[in-house]
Write an enzyme that holds these catalytic residues in place. Structure first.
Site, PDB file in Angstrom:
ATOM      1  N   SER A 167       0.789  -1.230   0.000  1.00 50.77           N
ATOM      2  CA  SER A 167       0.000   0.000   0.000  1.00 50.77           C
ATOM      3  C   SER A 167       0.821   1.281   0.000  1.00 50.77           C
ATOM      4  O   SER A 167       0.253   2.368  -0.039  1.00 50.77           O
ATOM      5  CB  SER A 167      -0.971   0.014   1.181  1.00 50.77           C
TER       6      SER A 167
ATOM      7  N   LYS B 102      -0.088   3.648  -2.735  1.00 52.03           N
ATOM      8  CA  LYS B 102      -1.129   4.671  -2.605  1.00 52.03           C
ATOM      9  C   LYS B 102      -0.532   6.074  -2.492  1.00 52.03           C
ATOM     10  O   LYS B 102      -1.196   7.061  -2.829  1.00 52.03           O
ATOM     11  CB  LYS B 102      -2.018   4.373  -1.400  1.00 52.03           C
TER      12      LYS B 102
ATOM     13  N   SER C 207      -6.243   2.978   4.334  1.00 52.48           N
ATOM     14  CA  SER C 207      -5.647   2.205   3.237  1.00 52.48           C
ATOM     15  C   SER C 207      -6.731   1.502   2.424  1.00 52.48           C
ATOM     16  O   SER C 207      -6.783   0.276   2.339  1.00 52.48           O
ATOM     17  CB  SER C 207      -4.620   1.205   3.765  1.00 52.48           C
TER      18      SER C 207
ATOM     19  N   LYS D 247       2.737   6.222   5.501  1.00 54.29           N
ATOM     20  CA  LYS D 247       1.835   5.230   4.907  1.00 54.29           C
ATOM     21  C   LYS D 247       2.373   3.842   5.170  1.00 54.29           C
ATOM     22  O   LYS D 247       3.539   3.562   4.920  1.00 54.29           O
ATOM     23  CB  LYS D 247       1.725   5.463   3.388  1.00 54.29           C
TER      24      LYS D 247
END
Length: 539
Positions: A102, A105, A364, A471
């Protein structure tokens, strides 16, 4: 697959579907030490004595941490730079490829904010090309036209410290149905259509696994997203062992037929559930046991045909409001060339992109990220192939200063196991982002250690709590963490920690990332010189 294993995987991978991850590239410890020594030597001429000492201390801590099992069995890529000067403070395998999970992202949400702007809003309409008689009879079809809004749901915005909801999951469709009633429609002679032709049909990107498509984190992609293209299967055990377990799907949908073989076990026993759904089948088989008097178990399942599902829901909501529908509910996936403009009977306007991006990165959310990439691409028309779609971000990455080839992208969310990035690509992106007018909402979207999002329960009671804005990323054998760190002395650093091929438990890799963050804050904690540039800080 066992439900218990799925739930463990979900918890590691997303908020019922979101995810963290790490990168690639740890040679044997001795080789790592030589690589670090060479890196430190090559950069020493540009570093102060204090910087070299900090580097040496940090490198020693990294050696000890990554040289121990199980971290030593995986591959690691690390890069830390000073946010103000751009000085490299530490690097290890910074130009090697890693599966980002992720952390991908970070790229997609930056792209969306740059190309669409924080104030961008999605528009979903209910339209017809028929005529409405004075008696309220619509002679023709009623069409729900999706244009990529990921939040046709009951979510509340703006997002604060956690997700909040108001009303039924199908709340957005309910409001559209009410608006149709308000237009005086009493009967529809034709069909109720869910039109998701705004995006070319491609429900599952390359690199998603077969298990993903069953659960909410792998929900099918469509220009129509009602309640994240999911439904909830709730299993409620009985009061005594041997009682049947009740199964209920909400909202009610013909997309699933549930074969319920779950029974109530003794109260002291652990739950043991298995769910099976074959690709393309609407049969969901649940087997196993739930302890007597235990709390209901809620399983969030993905819809495979979102347009059909949305049309079915809308048809039911219209009929519940007294509108007679002569036709059927169906999906439409191809654009139709029809002269003239349709009559718009109802419209839903989304929250601004700056707010929805915060939700995406905090929890997420995979599907929502896929919608952003396709919405950006759609501004220049419809793409013909998946390869054409994945070329859309390339110019943005070059403008951000990312070296060609440093990002190999097969989806937008990082759920694909075929994505590859370098730690340098991530740090370059974040360095670029902090100078952009959209950095405020971007920075605010990052989880904060020990506070919220996917970092809410991590790094609590450590020096990193509240100082790491980053993140997370996670798929099997992958853990990553990239973002910004603010030291007690006032220095900001940008970092990317990527790890692949992790064979230990999820918490061991997460613990290693925490230790790296703590070491980074402690060893690179120097009071920075007076800033020449004013950077916005995550709040």
């Amino acid at each position: 697959m066992s439900i218990e294993k799925i739930l463990q995987r979900c918890a590691a991978v997303t908020v019922a579907s979101a995810w963290w991850a790490l990168g690639t590239g740890v040679p044997p410890l001795g080789a790592q030490s030589k690589a670090r020594a060479a890196s430190a030597c090559c950069g020493a001429k540009k570093q102060s004595v204090a910087s070299r000492k900090a580097l040496a201390r940090f490198a020693a801590r990294v050696d000890a941490l990554l040289g121990a099992t199980p971290a030593s069995k995986g591959e690691w890529g690390l890069l830390i730079v000073d946010a103000e000067s751009g000085e490299t403070l530490y690097e290890l395998n910074a130009d090697k490829y890693f599966v980002p999970a992720s952390n991908m992202k970070l790229f997609t949400t930056a792209l969306a904010l740059a190309k669409l702007g924080p104030e961008y809003r999605f528009h979903t309409t209910v339209e017809t090309r028929g005529a409405i008689s004075s008696e309220g009879v619509l002679r023709g079809d009623l069409t729900l036209v999706g244009r990529g809004d990921p939040n046709l749901s009951n979510r509340k915005f703006p997002y604060e410290l956690k997700e909040e909801f108001d009303g039924l999951p199908e709340k957005a469709l309910l409001e559209l149905a009410d608006a149709v009633v308000a237009k005086g429609v009493k009967e529809i002679s034709g069909d109720v259509i869910g039109d998701d032709a705004y995006f070319p049909r491609e429900r599952y990107p390359n690199g998603w696994e077969i298990d993903d498509m069953v659960w909410e984190y792998g929900a099918a992609i469509s220009a129509i997203v009602v309640d994240d293209n999911t439904v909830a299967l709730t299993l409620t055990p009985g009061e005594q062992a041997g009682n049947p377990v009740q199964a209920a799907v909400t909202p009610a949908t013909p997309d699933f037929t549930v074969e319920n073989d779950v029974t109530t076990s003794a109260a002291e026993m652990k739950s043991d559930l298995t769910l099976t759904r074959e690709p393309g089948s609407n049969l969901v088989v649940v087997k196993g046991t739930l302890p007597a008097k235990s709390a209901p178990r809620r399983l969030v399942l993905a819809i495979e045909e979102p347009a059909q599902h949305a049309a079915t829901l809308l048809k039911r909501l219209l009929e519940e409001r007294g509108i007679k529908v002569g036709g059927v509910a169906r999906g439409r996936h191809q654009q139709e060339e029809v002269a003239g403009d349709p009559l718009v009977l109802a419209e839903h306007v989304s929250a601004p992109l700056g707010d929805t991006v915060k939700l995406i990165n905090k929890i997420s959310q995979n599907l929502h990220t896929e919608m952003l990439l396709r919405t950006v691409a759609r501004q220049n028309g419809v793409w013909a192939t998946v390869d054409e779609l994945m070329k859309v971000p390339s110019d943005f990455y070059l403008a951000a200063g990312i070296a060609p080839g440093d990002v190999i992208q097969t989806d937008a969310s990082g759920l694909s196991r075929h994505d590859l990035v370098t730690p340098r690509a991530i740090v370059t992106l974040l360095s670029f982002a902090q100078k952009q007018p959209w950095f405020g909402p971007y920075a605010a979207s990052l989880p904060v250690a020990g506070v919220d999002g996917t970092l809410e329960d991590r790094m609590k009671n450590t020096p990193a709590a509240g100082r790491i804005h980053a993140k997370t990323g996670s798929v099997e054998h992958v853990r990553t963490l990239s973002g910004f760190a603010d030291t007690p002395g006032g220095r900001r650093v940008i970092f990317s920690f990527l790890s692949n091929n992790q064979g230990g438990t999820s918490h061991e890799a997460a613990d290693a990332l925490t230790e790296l963050c703590v070491a980074m804050l402690e060893e690179f904690n120097v009071t920075p010189p007076k800033r020449g540039l004013k950077h916005q800080h995550p709040q």
